[in-house]
Design a protein around this motif. Structure first.
Motif, mmCIF file in Angstrom:
data_model
loop_
_atom_site.group_PDB
_atom_site.id
_atom_site.type_symbol
_atom_site.label_atom_id
_atom_site.label_comp_id
_atom_site.label_asym_id
_atom_site.label_seq_id
_atom_site.Cartn_x
_atom_site.Cartn_y
_atom_site.Cartn_z
ATOM 1 N N LYS A 102 0.817 -1.210 0.000
ATOM 2 C CA LYS A 102 0.000 0.000 0.000
ATOM 3 C C LYS A 102 0.853 1.262 0.000
ATOM 4 C CE LYS A 102 -4.420 -1.337 1.997
ATOM 5 N NZ LYS A 102 -5.397 -1.061 3.084
ATOM 6 N N ASN A 103 2.060 1.147 0.562
ATOM 7 C CA ASN A 103 2.929 2.316 0.680
ATOM 8 C C ASN A 103 3.831 2.505 -0.531
ATOM 9 O OD1 ASN A 103 1.928 2.904 3.232
ATOM 10 N ND2 ASN A 103 3.419 1.591 4.257
ATOM 11 N N ARG A 104 3.581 1.761 -1.590
ATOM 12 C CA ARG A 104 4.395 1.931 -2.789
ATOM 13 C C ARG A 104 4.174 3.312 -3.390
ATOM 14 N NH1 ARG A 104 4.031 -2.488 -7.233
ATOM 15 N NH2 ARG A 104 1.857 -1.920 -7.158
ATOM 16 N N SER A 105 5.129 3.740 -4.199
ATOM 17 C CA SER A 105 5.029 5.061 -4.807
ATOM 18 C C SER A 105 3.806 5.164 -5.697
ATOM 19 C CB SER A 105 6.281 5.353 -5.639
ATOM 20 O OG SER A 105 6.440 4.368 -6.654
ATOM 21 N N THR A 106 3.234 6.352 -5.762
ATOM 22 C CA THR A 106 2.071 6.569 -6.604
ATOM 23 C C THR A 106 2.498 6.685 -8.055
ATOM 24 O OG1 THR A 106 2.250 8.942 -6.249
ATOM 25 C CG2 THR A 106 0.789 7.717 -4.779
ATOM 26 N N PHE A 107 1.557 6.474 -8.927
ATOM 27 C CA PHE A 107 1.866 6.473 -10.355
ATOM 28 C C PHE A 107 2.066 7.891 -10.874
ATOM 29 C CE2 PHE A 107 0.065 6.939 -14.678
ATOM 30 C CZ PHE A 107 1.073 6.303 -15.362
ATOM 31 N N SER A 108 3.147 8.066 -11.615
ATOM 32 C CA SER A 108 3.371 9.304 -12.351
ATOM 33 C C SER A 108 4.079 8.923 -13.639
ATOM 34 C CB SER A 108 4.230 10.280 -11.540
ATOM 35 O OG SER A 108 5.498 9.719 -11.285
ATOM 36 N N SER A 109 3.915 9.712 -14.664
ATOM 37 C CA SER A 109 4.489 9.339 -15.944
ATOM 38 C C SER A 109 4.956 10.560 -16.714
ATOM 39 C CB SER A 109 3.452 8.576 -16.781
ATOM 40 O OG SER A 109 3.959 8.303 -18.065
ATOM 41 N N ALA A 110 6.104 10.407 -17.362
ATOM 42 C CA ALA A 110 6.599 11.472 -18.224
ATOM 43 C C ALA A 110 5.860 11.454 -19.558
ATOM 44 C CB ALA A 110 8.094 11.288 -18.453
ATOM 45 N N ASN A 111 5.200 10.371 -19.832
ATOM 46 C CA ASN A 111 4.432 10.246 -21.060
ATOM 47 C C ASN A 111 3.202 11.139 -20.977
ATOM 48 O OD1 ASN A 111 2.632 9.255 -23.145
ATOM 49 N ND2 ASN A 111 3.923 7.434 -23.242
ATOM 50 N N LYS A 112 2.986 11.951 -21.997
ATOM 51 C CA LYS A 112 1.873 12.891 -21.986
ATOM 52 C C LYS A 112 0.601 12.286 -22.561
ATOM 53 C CE LYS A 112 4.562 16.017 -20.299
ATOM 54 N NZ LYS A 112 4.450 16.388 -18.868
ATOM 55 N N ASP A 113 0.675 11.043 -22.971
ATOM 56 C CA ASP A 113 -0.495 10.367 -23.528
ATOM 57 C C ASP A 113 -1.505 10.116 -22.407
ATOM 58 O OD1 ASP A 113 -2.372 8.836 -24.765
ATOM 59 O OD2 ASP A 113 -1.017 7.232 -25.383
ATOM 60 N N GLN A 114 -2.600 10.846 -22.442
ATOM 61 C CA GLN A 114 -3.591 10.758 -21.378
ATOM 62 C C GLN A 114 -4.248 9.377 -21.319
ATOM 63 O OE1 GLN A 114 -4.129 13.123 -18.982
ATOM 64 N NE2 GLN A 114 -2.308 14.003 -19.965
ATOM 65 N N GLU A 115 -4.373 8.725 -22.473
ATOM 66 C CA GLU A 115 -4.983 7.399 -22.489
ATOM 67 C C GLU A 115 -4.110 6.402 -21.726
ATOM 68 O OE1 GLU A 115 -5.621 6.468 -26.552
ATOM 69 O OE2 GLU A 115 -7.299 7.850 -26.797
ATOM 70 N N THR A 116 -2.802 6.490 -21.955
ATOM 71 C CA THR A 116 -1.874 5.604 -21.262
ATOM 72 C C THR A 116 -1.907 5.842 -19.762
ATOM 73 O OG1 THR A 116 -0.408 5.504 -23.185
ATOM 74 C CG2 THR A 116 0.549 4.929 -21.050
ATOM 75 N N ILE A 117 -1.872 7.119 -19.379
ATOM 76 C CA ILE A 117 -1.908 7.469 -17.965
ATOM 77 C C ILE A 117 -3.192 6.954 -17.326
ATOM 78 C CG2 ILE A 117 -2.026 9.392 -16.329
ATOM 79 C CD1 ILE A 117 -0.267 10.975 -18.265
ATOM 80 N N ALA A 118 -4.310 7.103 -18.025
ATOM 81 C CA ALA A 118 -5.605 6.667 -17.496
ATOM 82 C C ALA A 118 -5.641 5.157 -17.289
ATOM 83 C CB ALA A 118 -6.732 7.099 -18.434
ATOM 84 N N ILE A 119 -5.075 4.406 -18.233
ATOM 85 C CA ILE A 119 -5.088 2.946 -18.143
ATOM 86 C C ILE A 119 -4.279 2.472 -16.939
ATOM 87 C CG2 ILE A 119 -4.348 0.815 -19.268
ATOM 88 C CD1 ILE A 119 -4.844 2.308 -21.962
ATOM 89 N N VAL A 120 -3.042 2.963 -16.842
ATOM 90 C CA VAL A 120 -2.175 2.517 -15.756
ATOM 91 C C VAL A 120 -2.749 2.942 -14.400
ATOM 92 C CG1 VAL A 120 0.145 2.643 -14.783
ATOM 93 C CG2 VAL A 120 -0.153 2.575 -17.255
ATOM 94 N N SER A 121 -3.261 4.157 -14.323
ATOM 95 C CA SER A 121 -3.856 4.634 -13.072
ATOM 96 C C SER A 121 -5.053 3.780 -12.674
ATOM 97 C CB SER A 121 -4.281 6.102 -13.208
ATOM 98 O OG SER A 121 -3.168 6.941 -13.412
ATOM 99 N N LYS A 122 -5.846 3.384 -13.659
ATOM 100 C CA LYS A 122 -7.019 2.552 -13.376
ATOM 101 C C LYS A 122 -6.597 1.194 -12.829
ATOM 102 C CE LYS A 122 -10.256 4.050 -14.355
ATOM 103 N NZ LYS A 122 -11.039 5.008 -13.556
ATOM 104 N N LEU A 123 -5.561 0.622 -13.409
ATOM 105 C CA LEU A 123 -5.085 -0.671 -12.935
ATOM 106 C C LEU A 123 -4.487 -0.561 -11.534
ATOM 107 C CD1 LEU A 123 -3.499 -2.046 -16.235
ATOM 108 C CD2 LEU A 123 -5.641 -2.759 -15.174
ATOM 109 N N ARG A 124 -3.866 0.567 -11.234
ATOM 110 C CA ARG A 124 -3.361 0.782 -9.880
ATOM 111 C C ARG A 124 -4.517 0.915 -8.888
ATOM 112 N NH1 ARG A 124 2.064 2.413 -9.300
ATOM 113 N NH2 ARG A 124 1.609 2.306 -7.074
ATOM 114 N N ASP A 125 -5.625 1.530 -9.324
ATOM 115 C CA ASP A 125 -6.816 1.630 -8.471
ATOM 116 C C ASP A 125 -7.371 0.239 -8.163
ATOM 117 O OD1 ASP A 125 -6.655 4.382 -8.451
ATOM 118 O OD2 ASP A 125 -8.174 4.682 -10.008
ATOM 119 N N VAL A 126 -7.349 -0.616 -9.175
ATOM 120 C CA VAL A 126 -7.827 -1.991 -8.989
ATOM 121 C C VAL A 126 -6.957 -2.715 -7.967
ATOM 122 C CG1 VAL A 126 -8.082 -4.242 -10.110
ATOM 123 C CG2 VAL A 126 -8.877 -2.174 -11.274
ATOM 124 N N GLU A 127 -5.658 -2.529 -8.073
ATOM 125 C CA GLU A 127 -4.740 -3.163 -7.127
ATOM 126 C C GLU A 127 -5.003 -2.668 -5.710
ATOM 127 O OE1 GLU A 127 -0.193 -2.366 -6.209
ATOM 128 O OE2 GLU A 127 -0.383 -3.545 -8.050
#
Length: 277
Positions: free
Chosen positions: A151-176
């Motif tokens: 639970k204490n792992r670092s939060t997701f951040s990305s240098a990639n400006k692709d909002q779709e990519t950011i949304a996908i990874v963030s959603k999967l982190r929410d699931v976790e």
């Protein structure tokens, strides 16, 4: 006139599967503050299985696969893969705890059905059960420590400006994150409350008042009931009833965890396929 076609990736509006994932996340998040009774735990396990089924469908989409396969996103894809493996470990710990407890329950029931099998025989089986519970709690305590570390792992951040990519990874982190919270509830339920009831009569009165007060989920912990009943054993019949209730509870949770375990394996395989594509 030139026509521009999109690949089978995510359109500007959320994909229906993402909306479905959001709905499951919302339902599971809203259930976190509700009762932690056996039926509540079973419902959470079923809800998590439905969520992970949607996640697996999400991982089959070309847009998801393209996003996670990007070189700059593979760090997060690998973290998701690692998180999935850790969830499998936690699920396995819960399964082992239930299996060990059920085995001791069946031994106790056998003694009681044989008309106690002698006071010494029953006393030995009770001690064996309580000793097994201590081992189970120790194992769960260790798993809970690992869970909190996740639970204490670092939060997701990305240098990639692709909002779709950011949304996908963030959603999967929410699931976790939701998965971790539900497994935490399961482990806490199996371990039982930290505060020990002063006597079996107190627990019995509490249980009866809860059952009479409402038909909805009562905050009853079958593991704690049996622990308390065996520590101040007064009636073989009463103990047998409590053991039967707990065995039924364990059976429901074992089925839920087994289904979850299989679904987590499918999710991990899907992530591996994306990374190895």
């Amino acid at each position: 006139m030139a026509y521009h076609t999109r690949s089978n990736s995510f359109p500007s509006r959320p994909h229906p599967i993402i909306q479905e994932v959001d709905e499951h996340l919302c339902r599971l998040s809203s259930s976190e503050s509700t009762s932690t009774s056996s039926s509540s735990i079973s419902n959470k396990l079923n809800g998590l299985q439905d969520l992970l089924y949607c996640v697996d469908r999400l991982l089959q989409l070309q847009g998801t696969q393209q996003a996670l396969a990007q070189e700059q996103q593979q760090k997060w894809a690998n973290e998701l893969l690692d998180g999935c493996l850790r969830l499998l470990d936690i699920c396995s710990t819960a399964q082992d705890a239930l299996s060990q407890t059920k085995e001791c329950i069946q031994d106790l029931q056998s003694i009681i059905r044989r008309k106690w099998g002698g006071e010494t025989g029953l006393t030995n089986e009770v001690r064996k059960y309580l000793s097994s519970r201590k081992m189970v709690k120790k194992s769960i305590h260790k798993a809970m420590g690992n869970l909190k570390g996740m639970k204490n792992r670092s939060t997701f951040s990305s240098a990639n400006k692709d909002q779709e990519t950011i949304a996908i990874v963030s959603k999967l982190r929410d699931v976790e994150a939701v998965s971790l919270t539900i497994f935490e509830s399961v482990l806490s339920f199996i371990s039982g409350p930290k505060s020990k009831p002063s006597s079996w009569s107190l627990v019995s009165k509490m249980v009866q008042s809860k059952r009479i007060a409402c038909d909805e989920e009562a905050k009853v912990n079958e593991f704690a009931e049996v622990d308390a009943a065996l520590k101040s054993l007064k009636s073989a019949d009463n103990a047998q009833n409590q053991l039967s209730n707990l065995e039924s509870c364990i059976q429901d949770q074992e089925e839920g965890l087994e289904s979850l375990f299989r679904q987590l394996i499918k999710t991990r395989v899907s992530l591996l396929n994306i990374l190895n594509h």
